[in-house]
Design an enzyme around this catalytic site. Structure first.
Site, PDB file in Angstrom:
ATOM      1  N   SER A  14      36.967  36.481  39.467  1.00  0.00           N
ATOM      2  CA  SER A  14      36.504  38.036  39.411  1.00  0.00           C
ATOM      3  C   SER A  14      35.745  38.504  38.071  1.00  0.00           C
ATOM      4  O   SER A  14      34.468  37.785  38.231  1.00  0.00           O
ATOM      5  CB  SER A  14      37.835  39.251  39.597  1.00  0.00           C
ATOM      6  OG  SER A  14      38.551  39.063  38.599  1.00  0.00           O
ATOM      7  N   HIS A  41      35.750  39.321  43.646  1.00  0.00           N
ATOM      8  CA  HIS A  41      36.089  40.696  43.540  1.00  0.00           C
ATOM      9  C   HIS A  41      35.071  41.560  43.355  1.00  0.00           C
ATOM     10  O   HIS A  41      34.692  41.729  42.142  1.00  0.00           O
ATOM     11  CB  HIS A  41      37.459  40.927  42.820  1.00  0.00           C
ATOM     12  CG  HIS A  41      38.623  39.925  42.928  1.00  0.00           C
ATOM     13  ND1 HIS A  41      39.688  39.892  42.075  1.00  0.00           N
ATOM     14  CD2 HIS A  41      39.044  39.456  44.269  1.00  0.00           C
ATOM     15  CE1 HIS A  41      40.505  38.938  42.596  1.00  0.00           C
ATOM     16  NE2 HIS A  41      40.024  38.862  43.858  1.00  0.00           N
ATOM     17  N   ASP A 134      45.141  36.590  41.272  1.00  0.00           N
ATOM     18  CA  ASP A 134      44.592  36.142  42.519  1.00  0.00           C
ATOM     19  C   ASP A 134      43.988  34.565  42.447  1.00  0.00           C
ATOM     20  O   ASP A 134      43.300  34.257  41.600  1.00  0.00           O
ATOM     21  CB  ASP A 134      43.556  37.041  43.138  1.00  0.00           C
ATOM     22  CG  ASP A 134      43.031  36.587  44.723  1.00  0.00           C
ATOM     23  OD1 ASP A 134      43.916  35.898  45.274  1.00  0.00           O
ATOM     24  OD2 ASP A 134      42.182  37.185  45.271  1.00  0.00           O
TER      25      ASP A 134
END
Ligand SMILES: C[S@@+](CC[C@H](N)C(=O)[O-])C[C@H]1O[C@@H](n2cnc3c(N)ncnc32)[C@H](O)[C@@H]1O
Lengths: 204, 277
Positions: A14, A41, A134
Site C-alpha cells: 500500500s 490499495h 494486509d
C-alpha cells in the site's frame, strides 16, 4: 490443479509501494516469462491510473486483470479498484465484490491466498511497503503451500507496518531492498524453468 | 473474515463432493461457481459454525435444512448499494430510457438482485422518467433471506449518505430523501416503489426464462461463475430479451469471451450495456 511447471508471482503493498515498484518493474527484462499480479490499495473512487503509470517504465506488457482471464507469461496484471482479485486453480483470474478485507478491496490477502492455493510451490509472493497488516496472512499461506516469499526491508519502506507484520510472524525467505527484488525474481523465474531443478529454500 | 480455518489444496475432491451433495439434497447448484472465492467463503463458514473439517459441516448441513439456510449466507455474496456505479445509471437514463419510452408497457428483469438496492434504484430512475407506472420490474435471486430484506426495502440509515451521493452522480432529478423516511437507525423506502417490483426466487444456474423483457440488469453475479456457467446464464438473459432489448452487466463484466457475444451489439461498452440483435 496446475502443472508444477506453471508459475506466477504475486505482489502486494500500500503506501510507499509505488516507489518500490518504480524500481522493481523497470528492472524486469523483456523475455521474463512469469506472470505477475499486483494488488495495491488504491482509494475506491480513483480511476485506475496504475496501468498507465507502470506502462511508462516497464518493459513487460502491463494490463488490468480481467475476470476469467488466463495468466499469460511475461505480463504484469494490475488489480482494478473496488474488486478483489483472485487466482483460480485453472490459471486464470476471477474478480469478486466480497466484503473488504482489512478495509481494502482489493485485498492482498485474498490475492495471495488464492494464488498459493492455485500455484503451490511454483509461486513467489512479494510484500512491499504499507501502512496496515494486509498481506501477512496471505504470505503465510504462500509459505505453507511451499512457495517463495520476499518482504521489502522495512528500513527501505516509507511505511513499515506491512513488512514488519510479515517479519514479526517469520514469513520471509528473503528480506530485500527494492533494488534487489527484481534480480531475485529473475533468479526465481530461471530456476523454476530449468528442467529437473527445484527451488532451494532457506527459511528465515 | 480473516478465517484461521482454511481449506487446503488436498481437499479438492471433498470440496466438489460437498457441492454435489448440496445440489442433490437442496437443488442449489454451486458446482460451477468460480472456486477461489467460494473456498474463501466456505472457510469463513467453517469458522462461523465452529468446525475445522468440511466433513463436519457437510454432515450438519445435509441433516438440517435450517443450517443450510444459514450456510447460504456464506455461499452467496450480498453486497450491494443504491445506484452502485452511478455512471451505469446515468447511461441508462440518458441513452436507454429514450428507447424504453417508445414501448407502451415495459418489463424489466434484475437478475441477482441481492437485498434489492439495484431494483429500487431502477424504480426511482423510472419514476423520475415517468415510466414506472407502465413498468413491471422482476427482481430475482437465489437467497431467500435477501429477498425478504429486499421486499421490506429498509436499509441502515448510515448507508444513506453514500447512496445519496451515488444518486446525484447518477443524474438524480430530486433528492434521494424524497424516496425514504428515516425511522430510528433505518431508512424505509417509499412503499409505492415496491408496487412495481416483484421479488422472486430464480436461479441463473438451474432455471429458465419466465418473461419477455425490454431490459435485463444483471450486475456482479456473473463474476462468481465459471465460464461455462456464465455462458448458460447469459443464454437465459438473452432469451428473455425482446429484439433490440438491453442487457446491463457489472462494470467489470463483459460478453467478450461469451459464445453469445455475436447475438449482441455493444451499445455502451464503457458501462457494459449491450443490445440484443
Ligand atoms: C454481489 S451480489 C450483486 C447485487 C447487485 N446486482 C449489485 O450489483 O449490486 C450477487 C448476487 O447474486 C446472487 N446469486 C448468486 N448465484 C445466483 C444464481 N445462480 N442465480 C441468481 N442469483 C444468484 C447472490 O445471491 C447475490 O445476491
Amino acid at each position: 490443479m496446475l502443472e508444477t511447471q506453471a508459475k506466477a508471482i504475486v505482489i502486494g503493498g500500500s503506501s510507499g509501494a509505488l516507489d518500490a515498484l518504480g524500481v522493481i518493474l523497470p528492472a524486469l527484462p523483456r523475455g521474463f516469462l512469469v506472470p505477475l499480479a499486483i494488488v495495491l490499495h488504491v482509494p475506491p473512487s480513483k480511476p485506475n491510473g496504475l496501468v498507465d503509470l507502470f506502462r511508462a517504465t516497464a518493459s513487460l506488457a502491463v494490463k488490468e486483470a480481467e475476470d476469467k482471464e488466463p495468466l499469460a507469461p511475461g505480463t504484469v496484471y494490475v488489480a482494478c479498484p473496488s474488486y478483489h482479485l483472485l487466482v483460480e486453480r485453472g490459471g486464470y483470474f476471477s474478480l469478486s465484490v466480497d466484503e473488504p478485507v482489512h478495509f481494502s478491496r482489493p485485498a492482498i490477502d485474498v490475492l495471495f491466498e488464492s494464488a498459493a492455493d492455485a500455484y503451490g510451490r511454483s509461486l513467489a509472493g512479494v510484500l512491499l511497503s504499507g501502512a496496515n497488516e494486509d498481506g501477512a496472512l496471505g504470505l503465510s499461506r504462500i509459505l505453507a503451500a511451499g512457495g517463495s516469499t520476499v518482504v521489502q526491508d522495512p528500513n527501505t519502506a516509507s511505511a513499515r507496518q506491512m513488512p514488519e507484520a510479515a517479519l514479526r510472524d517469520g514469513l520471509a525467505h528473503r528480506v530485500l531492498p527494492p533494488r534487489d527484488i527484481a534480480p531475485y525474481l529473475v533468479h526465481f523465474a530461471a530456476e523454476h524453468f530449468a528442467p529437473g531443478k527445484s527451488p532451494v529454500k532457506e527459511h528465515g | 473474515m480473516d478465517a484461521e480455518v482454511t481449506l487446503d489444496r488436498a481437499e479438492t475432491g471433498e470440496f466438489g463432493d460437498f457441492l454435489e451433495a448440496i445440489f442433490e439434497r437442496y437443488h442449489y447448484d454451486f458446482r460451477h461457481y468460480a472456486e477461489a472465492s467460494l473456498r474463501r467463503r466456505l472457510a469463513a463458514a467453517l469458522a462461523h459454525f465452529g468446525y475445522h473439517e468440511l466433513s463436519e459441516l457437510r454432515a450438519r448441513v445435509l441433516g438440517d435444512r435450517e443450517v443450510f439456510t444459514e450456510l447460504l449466507r456464506f455461499l452467496t455474496v450480498q453486497v450491494s448499494d443504491l445506484f452502485r456505479d452511478p455512471s451505469y445509471y446515468r447511461a441508462l437514463r440518458e441513452h436507454v430510457v429514450p428507447v424504453l419510452k417508445t414501448y407502451p408497457s415495459l418489463k424489466i428483469w434484475v437478475a441477482g438482485c441481492a437485498t434489492g438496492e439495484e431494483a429500487y434504484s431502477l424504480a426511482i430512475l423510472l419514476r423520475e422518467e415517468g415510466l414506472l407506472e407502465r413498468t413491471q420490474i422482476y427482481a430475482t435471486d437465489i437467497h431467500p433471506e435477501s429477498l425478504r430484506v429486499a421486499e421490506e426495502g429498509v436499509y441502515a440509515l448510515d448507508r444513506l449518505a453514500r447512496f445519496s451521493e451515488n444518486y446525484l452522480l447518477a443524474g438524480g432529478r430530486a433528492s434521494l430523501a424524497d424516496y425514504y423516511v428515516a425511522r430510528y437507525a433505518s431508512a424505509v423506502l417509499d412503499r409505492s416503489l415496491k408496487r412495481s417490483i416483484l421479488f422472486a426466487d430464480h436461479s441463473l444456474a438451474t432455471d429458465s426464462v419466465f418473461a419477455e423483457t425490454q431490459l435485463v440488469s444483471c450486475r456482479n453475479v456473473l463474476i462468481y461463475f465459471e465460464r461455462a456457467l456464465q455462458d448458460r446464464a447469459i443464454g437465459v438473459l438473452h432469451d428473455s430479451l425482446c429484439r433490440r432489448g438491453f442487457l446491463g452487466l457489472g462494470s467489470k463484466e463483459s460478453l467478450r469471451f461469451s459464445t453469445h457475444a455475436v447475438s449482441f451489439a455493444e451499445f455502451l461498452p464503457d458501462v457494459r450495456i449491450y443490445q440484443r440483435r
